[in-house]
Design a protein around this motif. Structure first.
Motif, short mmCIF file in Angstrom:
data_model
loop_
_atom_site.label_atom_id
_atom_site.label_comp_id
_atom_site.label_asym_id
_atom_site.label_seq_id
_atom_site.Cartn_x
_atom_site.Cartn_y
_atom_site.Cartn_z
N ILE A 156 38.35 -22.10 -11.86
CA ILE A 156 38.45 -20.70 -11.48
C ILE A 156 39.24 -19.95 -12.55
O ILE A 156 40.13 -20.51 -13.19
N PRO A 157 38.90 -18.69 -12.78
CA PRO A 157 39.62 -17.92 -13.81
C PRO A 157 41.05 -17.61 -13.36
O PRO A 157 41.37 -17.68 -12.16
N GLU A 158 41.91 -17.30 -14.32
CA GLU A 158 43.32 -17.03 -14.01
C GLU A 158 43.49 -15.83 -13.09
O GLU A 158 44.45 -15.77 -12.33
N ASN A 159 42.58 -14.88 -13.17
CA ASN A 159 42.68 -13.67 -12.34
C ASN A 159 41.90 -13.78 -11.03
O ASN A 159 41.53 -12.76 -10.44
N VAL A 164 39.84 -11.60 -5.87
CA VAL A 164 39.65 -11.77 -4.43
C VAL A 164 40.25 -10.59 -3.67
O VAL A 164 39.62 -10.04 -2.75
N ILE A 165 41.44 -10.21 -4.06
CA ILE A 165 42.12 -9.09 -3.38
C ILE A 165 41.30 -7.81 -3.54
O ILE A 165 41.08 -7.06 -2.57
N GLU A 166 40.82 -7.55 -4.76
CA GLU A 166 40.04 -6.33 -5.00
C GLU A 166 38.71 -6.37 -4.23
O GLU A 166 38.25 -5.34 -3.72
N GLU A 176 29.98 -8.49 -8.82
CA GLU A 176 30.88 -8.37 -9.97
C GLU A 176 31.87 -9.54 -10.01
O GLU A 176 32.18 -10.06 -11.08
N VAL A 177 32.33 -9.96 -8.83
CA VAL A 177 33.25 -11.11 -8.75
C VAL A 177 32.55 -12.36 -9.26
O VAL A 177 33.10 -13.13 -10.06
N LEU A 178 31.32 -12.57 -8.80
CA LEU A 178 30.55 -13.75 -9.21
C LEU A 178 30.31 -13.74 -10.72
O LEU A 178 30.39 -14.80 -11.37
N LYS A 179 30.05 -12.56 -11.26
CA LYS A 179 29.80 -12.43 -12.69
C LYS A 179 31.05 -12.78 -13.50
O LYS A 179 30.98 -13.54 -14.47
N GLN A 180 32.19 -12.25 -13.08
CA GLN A 180 33.43 -12.49 -13.82
C GLN A 180 33.90 -13.93 -13.68
O GLN A 180 34.56 -14.46 -14.57
N CYS A 181 33.58 -14.54 -12.55
CA CYS A 181 33.99 -15.93 -12.32
C CYS A 181 32.96 -16.94 -12.84
O CYS A 181 33.25 -18.14 -12.89
N SER A 182 31.78 -16.43 -13.20
CA SER A 182 30.67 -17.30 -13.63
C SER A 182 30.37 -18.37 -12.58
O SER A 182 30.29 -19.57 -12.87
N MET A 183 30.25 -17.92 -11.34
CA MET A 183 30.03 -18.83 -10.21
C MET A 183 28.82 -18.39 -9.40
O MET A 183 28.47 -17.21 -9.39
N GLU A 185 27.26 -17.94 -5.54
CA GLU A 185 27.88 -17.46 -4.30
C GLU A 185 28.46 -18.61 -3.48
O GLU A 185 29.56 -18.51 -2.93
N ALA A 186 27.71 -19.72 -3.42
CA ALA A 186 28.18 -20.88 -2.65
C ALA A 186 29.48 -21.43 -3.23
O ALA A 186 30.42 -21.77 -2.50
N THR A 187 29.54 -21.53 -4.58
CA THR A 187 30.76 -22.03 -5.23
C THR A 187 31.93 -21.09 -5.00
O THR A 187 33.06 -21.52 -4.75
N PHE A 188 31.66 -19.79 -5.06
CA PHE A 188 32.72 -18.81 -4.84
C PHE A 188 33.35 -18.96 -3.47
O PHE A 188 34.57 -19.00 -3.33
N TYR A 189 32.51 -19.06 -2.44
CA TYR A 189 33.05 -19.17 -1.08
C TYR A 189 33.81 -20.48 -0.88
O TYR A 189 34.80 -20.53 -0.15
N ARG A 190 33.34 -21.54 -1.55
CA ARG A 190 34.06 -22.81 -1.43
C ARG A 190 35.43 -22.72 -2.11
O ARG A 190 36.43 -23.16 -1.53
N ARG A 191 35.46 -22.13 -3.30
CA ARG A 191 36.74 -22.00 -3.99
C ARG A 191 37.65 -21.00 -3.28
O ARG A 191 38.87 -21.12 -3.34
N LEU A 192 37.05 -20.02 -2.61
CA LEU A 192 37.82 -19.06 -1.83
C LEU A 192 38.53 -19.75 -0.66
O LEU A 192 39.71 -19.49 -0.39
N ARG A 193 37.81 -20.65 0.02
CA ARG A 193 38.43 -21.41 1.12
C ARG A 193 39.60 -22.26 0.60
O ARG A 193 40.66 -22.30 1.21
#
Length: 201
Positions: A156-159, A164-166, A176-183, A185-193
């Protein structure tokens, strides 16, 4: 009489050239060679099924080795019976001259061929089982040494926390979050948990 050849390699990475050369040396025409690139654990192979529909009484089939028919003892025995008894064709195993049904039509010859076939098909299955066992042992040993299998974990990126907050405040869209994280959607939600769990502790 039509002369056929059958080639099997266990995956698309395995080179079939050695088998093809052996068949060409027996004067098997290219359009009479059927080739499957998949596991030998069963007989559900498209080209093999097509070959079975083509062969007829009195035809000849060349294979380089008995394990090209498969690596399961019972299935090899069964397919040999289907080809020689039900289809009524001859089979020649190139690297094992004793397994040539054209040369063993008397009682002794048939007995010797059957015996060799049983031994070789048993050895083929045993070899497959040993390979699987060695693979399992190798994987277990590698895991014990800390070797990780599969794709490397997406960092995950440093920011990430800031993004997530934004996103939660609806300041930026999920795309935009997925683009900046290069993830994905499934990976994003898993890393969010995982991120939320870590925040709790």
């Amino acid at each position: 009489m039509t002369i056929y050849g059958y080639v099997r390699v266990s995956s698309t990475d395995q080179n079939e050239q050695r088998q093809l050369i052996a068949l060409w040396e027996k004067a098997v025409e290219k359009n009479n060679i059927f080739m499957d690139k998949q596991s030998g654990k069963d007989f559900d192979r498209p080209q093999y099924r097509k070959l079975m529909r083509k062969v007829k009484l009195g035809d000849l089939l060349y294979i380089l080795s008995i394990d090209r028919l498969g690596r399961n003892y019972e299935e090899i025995q069964n397919q040999w019976r289907v080809l020689t008894k039900e289809k009524g064709i001859d089979i020649c195993v190139i690297n094992m001259p004793l397994l040539d049904t054209r040369q063993c039509r008397d009682l002794m010859g048939t007995f010797i061929a059957d015996l060799v076939l049983q031994i070789l098909s048993f050895v083929a299955q045993s070899e497959r089982e040993n390979i699987c066992k060695r693979q399992e042992e190798g994987i277990a040993a590698a895991k014990a040494r800390g070797v990780k299998f599969g794709r490397p974990e997406k960092q995950i990126p440093e920011n990430f926390a800031k993004l997530v907050i934004e996103w939660e405040k609806k300041k930026i869209p999920l795309s935009e979050v997925l683009k900046q994280c290069s993830m994905s959607e499934a990976t994003f939600y898993r890393r969010l948990r995982e991120h939320r769990i870590q925040k709790k502790y």
